[in-house]
Scaffold this motif. Structure first.
Motif, PDB file in Angstrom:
ATOM      1  N   ALA A  13       0.943  -1.083  -0.076  1.00  0.00           N
ATOM      2  CA  ALA A  13       0.015   0.131  -0.002  1.00  0.00           C
ATOM      3  C   ALA A  13       0.795   1.373  -0.088  1.00  0.00           C
ATOM      4  CB  ALA A  13      -1.010   0.083   1.218  1.00  0.00           C
ATOM      5  N   GLY A  14       1.838   1.442   0.929  1.00  0.00           N
ATOM      6  CA  GLY A  14       2.775   2.521   1.007  1.00  0.00           C
ATOM      7  C   GLY A  14       3.425   2.521  -0.231  1.00  0.00           C
ATOM      8  N   ALA A  15       4.231   1.606  -0.710  1.00  0.00           N
ATOM      9  CA  ALA A  15       4.904   1.755  -2.233  1.00  0.00           C
ATOM     10  C   ALA A  15       3.943   2.042  -2.992  1.00  0.00           C
ATOM     11  CB  ALA A  15       5.539   0.299  -2.272  1.00  0.00           C
ATOM     12  N   GLY A  16       2.588   1.562  -3.085  1.00  0.00           N
ATOM     13  CA  GLY A  16       2.136   1.834  -4.463  1.00  0.00           C
ATOM     14  C   GLY A  16       1.529   3.226  -4.442  1.00  0.00           C
ATOM     15  N   LEU A  17       1.272   3.824  -3.378  1.00  0.00           N
ATOM     16  CA  LEU A  17       0.851   5.245  -3.398  1.00  0.00           C
ATOM     17  C   LEU A  17       2.019   6.209  -3.662  1.00  0.00           C
ATOM     18  CD1 LEU A  17      -1.671   5.143  -0.188  1.00  0.00           C
ATOM     19  CD2 LEU A  17      -2.453   5.468  -2.752  1.00  0.00           C
ATOM     20  N   PHE A  18       3.103   5.679  -2.984  1.00  0.00           N
ATOM     21  CA  PHE A  18       4.289   6.566  -3.309  1.00  0.00           C
ATOM     22  C   PHE A  18       4.947   6.628  -4.535  1.00  0.00           C
ATOM     23  CE2 PHE A  18       8.918   7.741  -2.445  1.00  0.00           C
ATOM     24  CZ  PHE A  18       8.838   8.855  -2.385  1.00  0.00           C
ATOM     25  N   ALA A  19       4.716   5.365  -5.161  1.00  0.00           N
ATOM     26  CA  ALA A  19       5.443   5.096  -6.470  1.00  0.00           C
ATOM     27  C   ALA A  19       4.599   5.726  -7.602  1.00  0.00           C
ATOM     28  CB  ALA A  19       5.631   3.626  -6.681  1.00  0.00           C
ATOM     29  N   GLY A  20       3.283   5.641  -7.385  1.00  0.00           N
ATOM     30  CA  GLY A  20       2.531   6.487  -8.432  1.00  0.00           C
ATOM     31  C   GLY A  20       2.559   7.891  -8.426  1.00  0.00           C
ATOM     32  N   PHE A  21       2.767   8.485  -7.363  1.00  0.00           N
ATOM     33  CA  PHE A  21       3.169  10.010  -7.102  1.00  0.00           C
ATOM     34  C   PHE A  21       4.649  10.374  -7.918  1.00  0.00           C
ATOM     35  CE2 PHE A  21       4.792  13.560  -4.797  1.00  0.00           C
ATOM     36  CZ  PHE A  21       3.811  14.467  -5.095  1.00  0.00           C
ATOM     37  N   ILE A  22       5.457   9.509  -7.507  1.00  0.00           N
ATOM     38  CA  ILE A  22       6.725   9.813  -7.845  1.00  0.00           C
ATOM     39  C   ILE A  22       6.943   9.632  -9.645  1.00  0.00           C
ATOM     40  CG2 ILE A  22       9.096   8.762  -8.008  1.00  0.00           C
ATOM     41  CD1 ILE A  22       8.419  10.658  -5.523  1.00  0.00           C
ATOM     42  N   GLY A  23       6.227   8.623  -9.760  1.00  0.00           N
ATOM     43  CA  GLY A  23       6.221   8.128 -11.308  1.00  0.00           C
ATOM     44  C   GLY A  23       5.585   9.430 -12.093  1.00  0.00           C
ATOM     45  N   GLY A  24       4.510   9.916 -11.685  1.00  0.00           N
ATOM     46  CA  GLY A  24       3.801  11.131 -12.256  1.00  0.00           C
ATOM     47  C   GLY A  24       4.482  12.324 -11.993  1.00  0.00           C
ATOM     48  N   LEU A  25       5.098  12.637 -10.959  1.00  0.00           N
ATOM     49  CA  LEU A  25       6.103  13.851 -10.879  1.00  0.00           C
ATOM     50  C   LEU A  25       7.114  13.966 -11.501  1.00  0.00           C
ATOM     51  CD1 LEU A  25       5.828  16.428  -9.120  1.00  0.00           C
ATOM     52  CD2 LEU A  25       7.250  15.119  -7.463  1.00  0.00           C
ATOM     53  N   PHE A  26       7.868  12.869 -11.643  1.00  0.00           N
ATOM     54  CA  PHE A  26       9.135  12.826 -12.248  1.00  0.00           C
ATOM     55  C   PHE A  26       9.125  11.978 -13.406  1.00  0.00           C
ATOM     56  CE2 PHE A  26      10.671  13.122  -7.595  1.00  0.00           C
ATOM     57  CZ  PHE A  26      10.910  14.695  -7.727  1.00  0.00           C
ATOM     58  N   GLY A  27       8.245  11.487 -13.976  1.00  0.00           N
ATOM     59  CA  GLY A  27       8.107  10.580 -15.388  1.00  0.00           C
ATOM     60  C   GLY A  27       9.043   9.465 -15.057  1.00  0.00           C
ATOM     61  N   ILE A  28       9.472   8.875 -13.868  1.00  0.00           N
ATOM     62  CA  ILE A  28      10.424   7.816 -14.010  1.00  0.00           C
ATOM     63  C   ILE A  28       9.699   6.389 -13.832  1.00  0.00           C
ATOM     64  CG2 ILE A  28      12.392   9.328 -13.200  1.00  0.00           C
ATOM     65  CD1 ILE A  28      11.603   8.331 -10.370  1.00  0.00           C
ATOM     66  N   GLY A  29       8.493   6.466 -13.770  1.00  0.00           N
ATOM     67  CA  GLY A  29       7.570   5.070 -13.733  1.00  0.00           C
ATOM     68  C   GLY A  29       7.378   4.390 -12.314  1.00  0.00           C
ATOM     69  N   GLY A  30       7.966   4.837 -11.114  1.00  0.00           N
ATOM     70  CA  GLY A  30       7.448   4.379 -10.039  1.00  0.00           C
ATOM     71  C   GLY A  30       8.433   3.160  -9.390  1.00  0.00           C
ATOM     72  N   GLY A  31       9.027   2.459 -10.460  1.00  0.00           N
ATOM     73  CA  GLY A  31       9.755   1.093 -10.017  1.00  0.00           C
ATOM     74  C   GLY A  31      10.902   1.412  -9.413  1.00  0.00           C
ATOM     75  N   VAL A  32      11.579   2.649  -9.408  1.00  0.00           N
ATOM     76  CA  VAL A  32      12.703   2.793  -8.279  1.00  0.00           C
ATOM     77  C   VAL A  32      12.112   2.576  -6.819  1.00  0.00           C
ATOM     78  CG1 VAL A  32      13.800   4.342 -10.009  1.00  0.00           C
ATOM     79  CG2 VAL A  32      12.394   5.212  -8.609  1.00  0.00           C
ATOM     80  N   VAL A  33      11.045   2.923  -6.709  1.00  0.00           N
ATOM     81  CA  VAL A  33      10.404   2.670  -5.366  1.00  0.00           C
ATOM     82  C   VAL A  33       9.937   1.254  -5.199  1.00  0.00           C
ATOM     83  CG1 VAL A  33       8.578   3.299  -3.702  1.00  0.00           C
ATOM     84  CG2 VAL A  33       9.687   5.032  -5.203  1.00  0.00           C
ATOM     85  N   ILE A  34       9.355   0.753  -6.023  1.00  0.00           N
ATOM     86  CA  ILE A  34       8.633  -0.609  -5.904  1.00  0.00           C
ATOM     87  C   ILE A  34       9.574  -1.656  -5.696  1.00  0.00           C
ATOM     88  CG2 ILE A  34       7.104  -2.375  -7.091  1.00  0.00           C
ATOM     89  CD1 ILE A  34       5.589   0.352  -8.210  1.00  0.00           C
ATOM     90  N   VAL A  35      10.558  -1.678  -6.911  1.00  0.00           N
ATOM     91  CA  VAL A  35      11.504  -2.772  -6.716  1.00  0.00           C
ATOM     92  C   VAL A  35      12.443  -2.875  -5.404  1.00  0.00           C
ATOM     93  CG1 VAL A  35      13.721  -3.862  -7.829  1.00  0.00           C
ATOM     94  CG2 VAL A  35      11.901  -2.751  -9.361  1.00  0.00           C
ATOM     95  N   PRO A  36      12.927  -1.925  -4.693  1.00  0.00           N
ATOM     96  CA  PRO A  36      13.632  -2.059  -3.474  1.00  0.00           C
ATOM     97  C   PRO A  36      12.713  -2.296  -2.476  1.00  0.00           C
ATOM     98  CG  PRO A  36      13.918   0.139  -4.039  1.00  0.00           C
ATOM     99  CD  PRO A  36      13.130  -0.455  -5.281  1.00  0.00           C
ATOM    100  N   VAL A  37      11.476  -1.800  -2.498  1.00  0.00           N
ATOM    101  CA  VAL A  37      10.490  -2.219  -1.460  1.00  0.00           C
ATOM    102  C   VAL A  37       9.874  -3.781  -1.553  1.00  0.00           C
ATOM    103  CG1 VAL A  37       7.943  -1.809  -0.631  1.00  0.00           C
ATOM    104  CG2 VAL A  37       9.754  -0.074  -1.003  1.00  0.00           C
ATOM    105  N   LEU A  38       9.702  -4.201  -2.430  1.00  0.00           N
ATOM    106  CA  LEU A  38       9.160  -5.525  -2.887  1.00  0.00           C
ATOM    107  C   LEU A  38      10.275  -6.389  -2.453  1.00  0.00           C
ATOM    108  CD1 LEU A  38       7.056  -5.720  -6.202  1.00  0.00           C
ATOM    109  CD2 LEU A  38       6.425  -6.206  -3.654  1.00  0.00           C
ATOM    110  N   TYR A  39      11.723  -6.228  -3.028  1.00  0.00           N
ATOM    111  CA  TYR A  39      12.657  -7.142  -2.667  1.00  0.00           C
ATOM    112  C   TYR A  39      12.895  -7.250  -1.113  1.00  0.00           C
ATOM    113  CZ  TYR A  39      17.448  -8.963  -2.437  1.00  0.00           C
ATOM    114  OH  TYR A  39      18.526  -9.811  -2.039  1.00  0.00           O
ATOM    115  N   LEU A  40      12.626  -6.144  -0.239  1.00  0.00           N
ATOM    116  CA  LEU A  40      12.656  -6.156   1.011  1.00  0.00           C
ATOM    117  C   LEU A  40      11.853  -7.162   1.582  1.00  0.00           C
ATOM    118  CD1 LEU A  40      13.913  -2.452   1.952  1.00  0.00           C
ATOM    119  CD2 LEU A  40      15.415  -4.671   1.998  1.00  0.00           C
ATOM    120  N   VAL A  41      10.539  -6.880   1.159  1.00  0.00           N
ATOM    121  CA  VAL A  41       9.329  -7.599   1.492  1.00  0.00           C
ATOM    122  C   VAL A  41       9.502  -8.981   1.413  1.00  0.00           C
ATOM    123  CG1 VAL A  41       6.784  -7.844   1.590  1.00  0.00           C
ATOM    124  CG2 VAL A  41       7.787  -5.521   1.684  1.00  0.00           C
TER     125      VAL A  41
END
Length: 271
Positions: A13-41
């Motif tokens: 939930a946290g990664a999804g909300l933050f990644a979507g916002f970051i992806g829209g704001l910077f145009g980087i797709g959100g994967g830079v947030v999702i991948v490390p969070v998913l890996y840790l989980v």
């Protein structure tokens, strides 16, 4: 078991909300947030080390399908997307993404961690130090140069689980495109990368041992559904703010965070 499920849901939930916002704001797709969070989980849940990075990357790519289209639609309404560039670059980006997903299926966890960590350092350097007013060329390349650069963006992004926006923005601004147009157009690169690469991860991981329940190859179905829904909510918010906020301070702070994450992923690979 209940605690593991609660951790998984809360982290998604946290990664999804933050990644979507970051992806829209910077145009980087959100994967830079999702991948490390998913890996840790996935690490915390005890998923097999041999597949956990593959699942993190594959699932991230599946969610970018939603994020990139929502961001692209929002930028299109603002009139900032150059569709001529998208039409010319998308086939080569897609080809690179397919090759990248195939290579990822053959790679081990350490190799993917190195690719992600090294690539994320490049993204952090671009966000932290690149000046949108720098120009190296007067126009975007064509011919073999365009095919090579676009293919490399697709390949590296598919192996990292990101939308290719950071690399696309850098190329476009260095070739004389305004920063807002570069961010808007590069958001469409994710659409050319995510769908073919995600399918590639499904096929590459089909039947592999050690996958968590409800996985299709290297894509976690629960992760895809939850992250796709949440990133789709916040991506348009970030995209709208991209046209209103001075981004330099935000980008530099976020670049520092990305650099720390990248160093940690590289540490994981070598220890």
């Amino acid at each position: 078991m209940t605690g593991d499920l609660a951790l998984f849901v809360a982290a998604l939930a946290g990664a999804g909300l933050f990644a979507g916002f970051i992806g829209g704001l910077f145009g980087i797709g959100g994967g830079v947030v999702i991948v490390p969070v998913l890996y840790l989980v996935l690490t915390a849940l005890g998923v097999d080390e041999a597949v956990r990075m593959h699942i993190a990357v594959g699932t991230s790519l599946s969610t970018i399908i939603s994020t990139s289209w929502r961001s692209l639609a929002t930028h299109t309404k603002a009139g900032a997307v150059d569709y001529a560039v998208l039409k010319a670059w998308a086939p080569w980006i897609t080809l690179g993404a397919l090759i990248g997903s195939a290579l990822a299926g053959l790679a081990n966890t350490e190799a993917l961690l190195i690719v992600f960590g090294g690539g994320l350092l490049l993204v952090a350097a671009q966000m932290g130090f690149a000046n949108p007013n720098w120009r190296m060329f007067s126009e975007l390349p064509g011919g073999a140069a365009r095919a090579s650069i676009a293919g490399a963006i697709g390949l590296l992004s598919a192996m990292m689980g990101i939308g290719g926006g950071a690399f696309g923005v850098t190329v476009m601004t260095l070739c004389g495109r305004p920063i807002h147009q570069a961010v808007a157009t590069a958001s469409g690169f994710g659409a050319a990368i995510a769908a073919p690469a995600a399918i590639g991860y499904v096929l590459a991981g089909w039947g592999r041992e050690g996958l968590p329940p409800w996985s299709m190859g290297f894509v976690s179905v629960p992760g895809f559904i939850m992250l796709a829904l949440l990133t789709a909510i916040t991506a348009p918010i970030g995209a709208r703010l991209a046209h209103r906020l001075p981004q330099l301070t935000l980008k530099r702070a976020f670049a520092l965070l990305l650099a720390l994450v990248a160093v940690n992923m590289l540490r994981e690979a070598f220890t």
